[in-house]
Design a protein around this motif. Structure first.
Motif, PDB file in Angstrom:
ATOM      1  N   SER A 184       0.817  -1.223   0.000  1.00 26.24           N
ATOM      2  CA  SER A 184       0.000   0.000   0.000  1.00 26.24           C
ATOM      3  C   SER A 184       0.846   1.266   0.000  1.00 26.24           C
ATOM      4  CB  SER A 184      -0.954   0.004   1.202  1.00 26.24           C
ATOM      5  OG  SER A 184      -1.820  -1.104   1.154  1.00 26.24           O
ATOM      6  N   GLY A 185       1.744   1.352  -0.960  1.00 22.38           N
ATOM      7  CA  GLY A 185       2.536   2.561  -1.119  1.00 22.38           C
ATOM      8  C   GLY A 185       4.014   2.312  -0.937  1.00 22.38           C
ATOM      9  N   SER A 186       4.838   2.933  -1.776  1.00 22.77           N
ATOM     10  CA  SER A 186       6.279   2.765  -1.728  1.00 22.77           C
ATOM     11  C   SER A 186       6.947   4.116  -1.452  1.00 22.77           C
ATOM     12  CB  SER A 186       6.760   2.152  -3.050  1.00 22.77           C
ATOM     13  OG  SER A 186       8.158   1.970  -3.052  1.00 22.77           O
ATOM     14  N   ILE A 187       7.668   4.655  -2.432  1.00 18.99           N
ATOM     15  CA  ILE A 187       8.304   5.965  -2.274  1.00 18.99           C
ATOM     16  C   ILE A 187       7.257   7.049  -2.037  1.00 18.99           C
ATOM     17  CG2 ILE A 187       8.286   6.461  -4.751  1.00 18.99           C
ATOM     18  CD1 ILE A 187      11.079   7.379  -2.220  1.00 18.99           C
ATOM     19  N   SER A 197       1.867  13.452   4.892  1.00 17.84           N
ATOM     20  CA  SER A 197       1.212  14.085   6.036  1.00 17.84           C
ATOM     21  C   SER A 197       0.712  13.066   7.054  1.00 17.84           C
ATOM     22  CB  SER A 197       0.064  14.972   5.559  1.00 17.84           C
ATOM     23  OG  SER A 197      -1.005  14.199   5.036  1.00 17.84           O
ATOM     24  N   CYS A 198       0.542  11.797   6.628  1.00 15.52           N
ATOM     25  CA  CYS A 198       0.179  10.737   7.590  1.00 15.52           C
ATOM     26  C   CYS A 198       1.259  10.569   8.655  1.00 15.52           C
ATOM     27  CB  CYS A 198      -0.024   9.410   6.867  1.00 15.52           C
ATOM     28  SG  CYS A 198      -1.357   9.381   5.667  1.00 15.52           S
ATOM     29  N   PHE A 199       2.475  10.995   8.331  1.00 12.39           N
ATOM     30  CA  PHE A 199       3.622  10.794   9.219  1.00 12.39           C
ATOM     31  C   PHE A 199       4.190  12.126   9.700  1.00 12.39           C
ATOM     32  CE2 PHE A 199       3.506   7.560   5.813  1.00 12.39           C
ATOM     33  CZ  PHE A 199       3.116   6.472   6.575  1.00 12.39           C
ATOM     34  N   ALA A 200       3.335  13.174   9.702  1.00 11.25           N
ATOM     35  CA  ALA A 200       3.803  14.517  10.034  1.00 11.25           C
ATOM     36  C   ALA A 200       4.388  14.584  11.443  1.00 11.25           C
ATOM     37  CB  ALA A 200       2.663  15.520   9.881  1.00 11.25           C
ATOM     38  N   ASP A 201       3.767  13.923  12.408  1.00 16.78           N
ATOM     39  CA  ASP A 201       4.298  13.966  13.772  1.00 16.78           C
ATOM     40  C   ASP A 201       5.704  13.378  13.828  1.00 16.78           C
ATOM     41  OD1 ASP A 201       2.168  15.209  15.168  1.00 16.78           O
ATOM     42  OD2 ASP A 201       1.022  13.345  15.110  1.00 16.78           O
ATOM     43  N   GLY A 261       3.363   1.523  15.095  1.00 18.87           N
ATOM     44  CA  GLY A 261       3.770   2.905  15.273  1.00 18.87           C
ATOM     45  C   GLY A 261       5.272   3.069  15.356  1.00 18.87           C
ATOM     46  N   LEU A 262       5.912   2.166  16.059  1.00 21.28           N
ATOM     47  CA  LEU A 262       7.362   2.230  16.236  1.00 21.28           C
ATOM     48  C   LEU A 262       8.082   1.951  14.918  1.00 21.28           C
ATOM     49  CD1 LEU A 262       9.690   2.631  18.189  1.00 21.28           C
ATOM     50  CD2 LEU A 262       9.492   0.221  18.842  1.00 21.28           C
ATOM     51  N   SER A 263       7.639   0.948  14.182  1.00 24.69           N
ATOM     52  CA  SER A 263       8.281   0.665  12.895  1.00 24.69           C
ATOM     53  C   SER A 263       8.053   1.795  11.902  1.00 24.69           C
ATOM     54  CB  SER A 263       7.785  -0.664  12.322  1.00 24.69           C
ATOM     55  OG  SER A 263       6.384  -0.653  12.126  1.00 24.69           O
ATOM     56  N   ASN A 264       6.868   2.419  11.930  1.00 26.93           N
ATOM     57  CA  ASN A 264       6.639   3.588  11.080  1.00 26.93           C
ATOM     58  C   ASN A 264       7.642   4.692  11.381  1.00 26.93           C
ATOM     59  OD1 ASN A 264       4.552   2.831   9.405  1.00 26.93           O
ATOM     60  ND2 ASN A 264       2.941   3.770  10.614  1.00 26.93           N
ATOM     61  N   ALA A 265       7.822   4.985  12.657  1.00 28.71           N
ATOM     62  CA  ALA A 265       8.729   6.062  13.041  1.00 28.71           C
ATOM     63  C   ALA A 265      10.144   5.804  12.532  1.00 28.71           C
ATOM     64  CB  ALA A 265       8.727   6.222  14.568  1.00 28.71           C
ATOM     65  N   TYR A 266      10.612   4.581  12.683  1.00 30.05           N
ATOM     66  CA  TYR A 266      11.976   4.236  12.268  1.00 30.05           C
ATOM     67  C   TYR A 266      12.123   4.278  10.749  1.00 30.05           C
ATOM     68  CZ  TYR A 266      16.300   1.529  11.826  1.00 30.05           C
ATOM     69  OH  TYR A 266      17.558   1.113  11.513  1.00 30.05           O
ATOM     70  N   ILE A 267      11.176   3.673  10.049  1.00 32.37           N
ATOM     71  CA  ILE A 267      11.285   3.578   8.599  1.00 32.37           C
ATOM     72  C   ILE A 267      11.160   4.952   7.935  1.00 32.37           C
ATOM     73  CG2 ILE A 267      10.057   2.726   6.542  1.00 32.37           C
ATOM     74  CD1 ILE A 267       9.548   0.134   8.186  1.00 32.37           C
ATOM     75  N   ILE A 268      10.283   5.819   8.443  1.00 33.94           N
ATOM     76  CA  ILE A 268      10.105   7.140   7.856  1.00 33.94           C
ATOM     77  C   ILE A 268      11.354   8.009   8.048  1.00 33.94           C
ATOM     78  CG2 ILE A 268       8.825   9.305   8.077  1.00 33.94           C
ATOM     79  CD1 ILE A 268       7.397   7.148   6.437  1.00 33.94           C
ATOM     80  N   SER A 297      20.349  10.597  -2.733  1.00 34.98           N
ATOM     81  CA  SER A 297      18.996  10.225  -3.168  1.00 34.98           C
ATOM     82  C   SER A 297      18.573   8.870  -2.620  1.00 34.98           C
ATOM     83  CB  SER A 297      18.939  10.196  -4.697  1.00 34.98           C
ATOM     84  OG  SER A 297      19.836   9.216  -5.209  1.00 34.98           O
ATOM     85  N   ASP A 298      19.362   8.314  -1.717  1.00 35.85           N
ATOM     86  CA  ASP A 298      19.093   6.971  -1.212  1.00 35.85           C
ATOM     87  C   ASP A 298      17.896   6.962  -0.263  1.00 35.85           C
ATOM     88  OD1 ASP A 298      19.454   4.271  -0.742  1.00 35.85           O
ATOM     89  OD2 ASP A 298      20.846   4.620   0.914  1.00 35.85           O
ATOM     90  N   PHE A 299      16.950   6.064  -0.523  1.00 36.88           N
ATOM     91  CA  PHE A 299      15.855   5.773   0.397  1.00 36.88           C
ATOM     92  C   PHE A 299      15.946   4.278   0.694  1.00 36.88           C
ATOM     93  CE2 PHE A 299      14.424   9.865  -0.762  1.00 36.88           C
ATOM     94  CZ  PHE A 299      13.448  10.274   0.139  1.00 36.88           C
ATOM     95  N   PRO A 300      16.639   3.892   1.764  1.00 34.29           N
ATOM     96  CA  PRO A 300      16.880   2.470   2.034  1.00 34.29           C
ATOM     97  C   PRO A 300      15.598   1.658   2.055  1.00 34.29           C
ATOM     98  CG  PRO A 300      18.222   3.833   3.467  1.00 34.29           C
ATOM     99  CD  PRO A 300      17.277   4.762   2.761  1.00 34.29           C
ATOM    100  N   GLY A 301      15.644   0.528   1.351  1.00 35.32           N
ATOM    101  CA  GLY A 301      14.487  -0.355   1.276  1.00 35.32           C
ATOM    102  C   GLY A 301      13.554  -0.054   0.133  1.00 35.32           C
ATOM    103  N   ILE A 302      13.803   1.041  -0.613  1.00 36.07           N
ATOM    104  CA  ILE A 302      13.011   1.381  -1.786  1.00 36.07           C
ATOM    105  C   ILE A 302      13.835   1.057  -3.023  1.00 36.07           C
ATOM    106  CG2 ILE A 302      11.803   3.199  -3.039  1.00 36.07           C
ATOM    107  CD1 ILE A 302      10.501   2.548  -0.381  1.00 36.07           C
TER     108      ILE A 302
END
Length: 458
Positions: A184-187, A197-201, A261-268, A297-302
């Protein structure tokens, strides 16, 4: 390989969008890394018991503590959604369908176990089962809106049906095609302003305030900017499957990182930091050995390819603090008729080995609420169903109407199931899976029958 140079500009654009970005996210990075160490120890200690397990008939009476644990983990096993006998019968019917139609597409080619099929009778019946739909309504309502925000055309109490595939995995073999990843979404998580904006905080350094269940931004997010194939274009609150067999750890089941929530914070935040030591060094876990860096330009995991970008696909080298070799947690044992769901941001994978003695069989059935975007997709999906084509998100060109035993409108087992597929209660339809199929009644919006769903699922 690095991504195109414009993604370095994207990093700088993000950094300039938030006040005092470098200091705030550097402080947050150190906190997240420390929390990951503590959480990882708890995950390893509890194993599969870390994943919440509840019963279908308990859903509307769960203690708030249990609901909050489900929210934090982002995954849940819900027992006895469907009677065991029904689930076992569906598996038997699917085995017979595959035997009767040797030309069906599946993976691997020499021993098909993951099938590109969407409209078999068991799939149509399972998606329209009243308990299955009620379960997805409950999950949809874990999400919420901020304040008094009015989201026109959105109703979390109206479930929609999303046609996906099924697998009947045999013992043995090595499935290496499903390593840890997020769907459900990559880069787009960084590239699309609404998705970002889902990850603004998190990007403001307030990662503990991040709420993966806030609905408003999710609905506007573009998850498929680059038109990848086999990518969901509608919004699923939770991905999920219904088990048609007993299966458990080491038997080819699902694995998750159980803290969304924790994995989101780390990955973002990961693209904004680079390691100062070798990634294989034991010192890699110390936040002092990481430096803020937005020059690349590196986005690790993408990864670029397939007409767009795939991922996030974290691993032990790109995202070492997740400790995925230790924290990817197998689901506890499930029985026929149980369902499993995981939040759309959860890192998940499939066990490479199946050391059990019996098939591990599941039908993929996610939780999908009524939204304008989802409603439009269901209308297109309905036309594919009537014509016997694969659904829009899966190419839309494959044909099933020539197979023996394919399902039709008559196999939709409940009025709620008809509505979830986009059919109005009084809508008449010609024999499905015919090239000449067409609607005889005028189209009616799914949103007009939301009251009926609320009554049904009280």
């Amino acid at each position: 390989m690095p991504l195109p140079p414009r993604f370095a500009d994207l990093k700088r654009e993000i950094a300039e969008s938030y006040p005092d970005f470098e200091r705030r996210v550097t402080d947050a990075w150190a906190e997240i890394v420390k929390q990951l160490e503590e959480t990882s120890e708890a995950i390893k200690r509890e194993g599969s018991d870390y994943i919440p397990q509840v019963q279908f008939d308990e859903l509307h009476n769960l203690p708030e503590e249990t609901v909050q644990r489900i929210r934090r983990v982002g995954s849940v096993v819900i027992g006895d959604v469907v009677d065991d006998a029904d689930a076992i019968a569906w598996k038997k019917s699917l085995d017979e369908f595959v035997s009767a139609n040797p030309g069906v597409q599946g993976f691997p080619g020499n021993n098909k176990q993951f099938f590109q099929l969407y409209w078999t009778k068991p799939q149509v019946q399972a998606r329209s089962h009243s308990n299955v739909l009620a379960t997805t309504v409950w999950l949809n309502n874990i999400y919420h809106v901020k304040g008094n925000e009015d989201l026109e055309g959105v109703d979390l109490s109206v479930p929609l049906s999303y046609a996906d595939r099924f697998r009947i995995r045999h013992p043995g073999g090595d499935w290496s095609s499903f390593p840890p990843h997020i769907d459900s979404g990559s880069i787009e998580r960084w590239d699309d302003p609404d998705f970002r904006s889902c990850f603004a905080d998190i990007l403001q350094g307030n990662w503990r305030l991040h709420d993966p269940y806030e609905l408003g931004s999710r609905l506007k997010a573009k998850r498929t900017t680059y038109k990848r194939s086999d990518e969901s274009t509608l919004f699923r609150t939770f991905q999920g499957w219904l088990s048609m067999s007993e299966t458990g750890p080491t038997q080819g089941t699902l694995k998750v990182f159980p803290d969304v929530g924790l994995s989101n914070a780390y990955i973002i935040l990961r693209p904004f930091f680079r390691p100062l030591v070798d990634v294989k060094s034991p010192e890699i876990y110390d936040p002092k050995n990481w430096s803020f860096d937005i020059s690349t330009s590196d986005f690790p995991g993408i990864y670029e390819g397939g007409g767009g970008y795939t991922g996030p696909k974290p691993n032990i080298y790109t995202h070492p603090h997740l400790r995925l070799d230790e924290t990817m947690t197998s689901l506890p044992k499930v029985n026929p008729g149980d369902m499993v769901f995981w939040h759309c941001d959860v890192v998940h994978s499939v066990e490479r080995e199946h050391t059990g003695l019996e098939d591990s069989a599941v039908m993929y059935i996610p939780a999908v609420p009524l939204t304008p975007q989802n409603e439009r997709y269901v209308e297109r999906q309905k036309e594919a169903f009537l014509e016997g084509r694969s659904p829009p998100d899966f190419g839309g060109g494959g044909r099933e109407n020539g197979f023996v035993g394919v399902g039709g409108v008559g196999d939709i087992s409940t009025p709620a199931g008809r509505r979830a597929m986009g059919f109005a209660p009084d809508e008449e339809v010609q024999t499905p899976h015919s090239q000449k199929s067409k609607l005889l009644a005028g189209k009616k919006s799914v949103s007009r029958i939301s009251h009926a769903f609320r009554e049904l699922f009280k």
